[in-house]
Motif scaffolding. Structure first.
Motif, PDB file in Angstrom:
ATOM      1  N   ASP A  69      -6.772  -3.976  14.820  1.00 13.51           N
ATOM      2  CA  ASP A  69      -7.896  -3.136  14.241  1.00 13.51           C
ATOM      3  C   ASP A  69      -8.667  -2.145  15.465  1.00 13.51           C
ATOM      4  OD1 ASP A  69      -7.863  -4.108  11.643  1.00 13.51           O
ATOM      5  OD2 ASP A  69      -9.306  -5.521  12.141  1.00 13.51           O
TER       6      ASP A  69
ATOM      7  N   THR B 104       0.759  -1.151   0.025  1.00 15.66           N
ATOM      8  CA  THR B 104       0.055   0.076   0.001  1.00 15.66           C
ATOM      9  C   THR B 104       0.628   1.228  -0.026  1.00 15.66           C
ATOM     10  OG1 THR B 104       0.002   0.205   2.448  1.00 15.66           O
ATOM     11  CG2 THR B 104      -1.961  -1.082   1.299  1.00 15.66           C
TER      12      THR B 104
ATOM     13  N   ARG C  54       2.550  -4.865   3.679  1.00 18.76           N
ATOM     14  CA  ARG C  54       1.690  -5.586   4.587  1.00 18.76           C
ATOM     15  C   ARG C  54       1.754  -7.128   4.350  1.00 18.76           C
ATOM     16  NH1 ARG C  54      -3.852  -2.502   5.125  1.00 18.76           N
ATOM     17  NH2 ARG C  54      -4.382  -4.252   6.630  1.00 18.76           N
TER      18      ARG C  54
ATOM     19  N   GLN D 146      -3.659   8.450  12.951  1.00 17.47           N
ATOM     20  CA  GLN D 146      -3.629   7.685  11.804  1.00 17.47           C
ATOM     21  C   GLN D 146      -2.589   8.152  10.705  1.00 17.47           C
ATOM     22  OE1 GLN D 146      -8.259   7.239  10.826  1.00 17.47           O
ATOM     23  NE2 GLN D 146      -8.121   9.020  11.997  1.00 17.47           N
TER      24      GLN D 146
ATOM     25  N   LEU E  25      -2.036   0.296  16.078  1.00  8.59           N
ATOM     26  CA  LEU E  25      -2.303   0.191  14.617  1.00  8.59           C
ATOM     27  C   LEU E  25      -0.960  -0.287  13.890  1.00  8.59           C
ATOM     28  CD1 LEU E  25      -4.200   3.626  13.999  1.00  8.59           C
ATOM     29  CD2 LEU E  25      -5.176   1.501  13.760  1.00  8.59           C
TER      30      LEU E  25
ATOM     31  N   ASP F  63      -9.042  -2.501   3.371  1.00 12.77           N
ATOM     32  CA  ASP F  63      -9.178  -1.343   2.948  1.00 12.77           C
ATOM     33  C   ASP F  63      -8.961  -1.487   1.298  1.00 12.77           C
ATOM     34  OD1 ASP F  63      -6.370  -1.145   1.711  1.00 12.77           O
ATOM     35  OD2 ASP F  63      -6.077  -0.857   3.922  1.00 12.77           O
TER      36      ASP F  63
ATOM     37  N   ARG G 239      -2.565   4.042   9.104  1.00 17.76           N
ATOM     38  CA  ARG G 239      -4.016   3.199   8.807  1.00 17.76           C
ATOM     39  C   ARG G 239      -4.799   4.046   9.513  1.00 17.76           C
ATOM     40  NH1 ARG G 239      -3.324  -1.933  11.871  1.00 17.76           N
ATOM     41  NH2 ARG G 239      -5.364  -2.173  10.947  1.00 17.76           N
TER      42      ARG G 239
END
Ligand SMILES: O=c1ccn([C@@H]2O[C@H](COP(=O)(O)OP(=O)(O)O[C@H]3O[C@H](CO)[C@H](O)[C@H](O)[C@H]3O)[C@@H](O)[C@H]2O)c(=O)[nH]1
Length: 497
Positions: free
Chosen positions: A177, A82, A87, A196, A172, A110, A201
């Protein structure tokens, strides 16, 4: 161009030929998600187990998490990219077993990931309960074959606050989550925007008040957390003397409400933000967790009572394991300079006040008492960097996930430092002069407070690794970059709709 390397869970070198080989394979394939299936096939000859957990870290040397281990048994394993980070997405039979036992069906992946790895996305929507099915191993077991701990769905109450926001970043970063419940009475939504940004994330945000069950019951029902970290509460000693009922309602009744919601939602782990103020001001130092609990003010009593509430609830609900974390003196800020303590009005605590003397807001630091029975006559405290403290919550989640009952841990460095020593460190690290004014002792202060930390050391790999200079450096960076705290960021109005 993202480069990925593989190191062991301590961030050191790989050990064992097979893992070196695995590292080479991971590095070869890291830029090409379409090859991930080859990677699985290569790494998962029947019956093999990975004996050293693997961690992905990016070019900036930040752990990108999650940690992989126990590749044996995985039914899906892919490397997803990403933008600027790697990831790992894993699923295995254990996830499906959990789904059969009633975990929610929500898919929180996502879109970018799904586009980048169609096969994995398809798998996650068809078979899995969440997308971050990472497996990691408790670091103290890192050099041995170990069990796994899945990333979790975590509700963080008070997550916009000072310690809560730093903990959300770490959660995170570790692949959990995260959903935050906060009433933003004593915090700013802007802190969560920055959380964030730092972690790269998203988290979920729900405005609600722990005193009002109706304001968050649905949120727990829908989100169905596996773990709850409960920070939300009031924390000013002086205020608690003036308004004790407010402290008991928020800190005690609020804890009852959150614990009830956690039980109802089927959570299995609960971590509570307690305080060293539960001990007697006259306690022998270093103070350990078995010391008498005799707080000197309503704030301390509210934490003491909340601990008792949780202990009794745990006894009645043994499926919910708990950790009570007794913080000593949290200070410092996130090393990015974007998160820190943002007290309302005149800071009551030493370090935020000192930072405002350094930037010229106040002319001098009042040193409360220089006649204590300490080496230089000023109060001695056990200061712990807020990022270390955040990490203690992750250690607690690991520990409660592996045990039942109630864990009680002091969280400090186990050493004390005086007010004058802290002034000297601040001047040395920042190059700023801190004028001081010696005044009378502050009512209710004790001479010395520092932790016995053998319990947390024995039960987890956690160590306070950041020293006083780092605390000062990070605090000063935060203060310099954010002289008005979060005030220039998004206002509460933006979140009212
Ligand atoms: O302007 C100031 C502020 C503080 N101090 C001194 O600095 C030391 C630390 O004081 P803080 O107010 O920063 O922290 P406390 O140890 O009093 O209290 C903190 O730690 C407690 C646990 O020990 C509770 O958690 C409490 O909520 C939290 O504020 C004390 O010796 C205090 O007298 C000063 O000299 N001048």
């Amino acid at each position: 161009m993202v480069r990925t390397q593989v190191v062991d869970a301590h961030g050191l070198t790989l050990s064992g030929d097979r893992n070196r080989t695995e590292a080479q394979k991971l590095m070869r394939t890291s830029g090409c998600p379409s090859q991930s299936q080859h990677l699985i096939d290569d790494l998962r000859p029947a019956g093999t187990r990975c004996t050293v957990p693997l961690v992905l870290i990016g070019d900036d040397q930040r752990v990108r998490g999650p940690v992989i281990h126990q590749l044996h048994g995985l039914s899906e394993f892919s490397v997803c990219r990403t933008q600027d980070q790697e990831r790992i997405r894993l699923c295995d039979r254990a996830v499906h077993t959990r789904a059969e036992h009633g975990s929610p069906e929500a898919d929180t992946s996502d879109g970018a990931d799904q586009q980048e790895d169609q096969r994995s996305a398809q798998h996650s929507t068809e078979n899995c309960t969440t997308t971050a099915h990472a497996f990691h191993c408790r670091a103290h077991e890192a050099s041995t074959e170990c069990g796994y701990l899945e990333t979790m769905r975590v509700i963080v109450t008070g997550g916009a606050g000072y310690i809560g926001s730093h903990t959300c970043v770490r959660l995170l970063e570790e692949g959990h989550d995260v959903a935050v419940l906060d009433n933003f009475e004593n915090s700013q939504p802007e802190s969560l925007q920055r959380v964030q940004d730092i972690a790269g994330r998203d988290l979920s945000i729900h405005r609600g008040d722990v005193r009002d069950t109706g304001s968050f019951a649905d949120f727990f029902d829908v989100w169905r957390p596996e773990a709850v970290i409960h920070f939300a509460g009031l924390k000013s000693v002086g205020e608690s003397v003036a308004e004790p009922e407010r402290y008991y309602t928020t800190n005690v009744q609020g804890t009852v409400n959150v614990a009830q919601a956690a039980v109802k939602a089927g959570a299995s782990s609960f971590v509570f933000s307690s305080s060293a103020t539960v001990y007697s001001p006259e306690a022998q130092m270093p103070v350990d967790e078995t010391a008498e609990l005799r707080p000197g003010n309503p704030y301390g009593w509210s934490k003491r009572m909340a601990e008792q509430v949780l202990t009794d609830i745990q006894a009645a609900q043994p499926q919910l394991s708990m950790a009570l974390l007794r913080y000593f003196n949290p200070v410092g800020a996130h090393p990015s300079g974007r998160l820190g303590e943002d007290p309302r009005g005149v800071p009551a605590n030493l370090m935020p006040y000192m930072a405002r003397v350094a930037d010229g807001t106040y002319p001098a630091l009042k040193v409360f008492g220089d006649d204590y029975p300490t080496p230089d006559g000023t109060g001695v405290r056990d200061y712990v960097h807020v990022v270390d403290l955040a990490d203690a919550h992750l250690a607690a989640l690991d520990a409660v996930g592996a045990s039942s009952g109630v864990l009680t841990w002091n969280v400090g460095r186990g050493t004390g430092i005086s007010v004058l020593e802290m002034v000297e460190a601040f001047e040395r690290v920042t190059g700023r002069e801190i004028p001081i004014e010696r005044v009378d002792r502050r009512a209710g202060d004790s001479a010395t407070s520092f932790a016995e930390v053998s319990e947390i050391s024995r039960r987890s790999p956690w160590r306070a690794i950041r020293g006083v200079d780092e605390m000062v450096r990070d605090l000063w960076q935060w203060q310099s970059m954010n002289p008005q705290g979060y005030a220039t960021g998004i206002t509460n109005e933006a979140f009212k709709s």
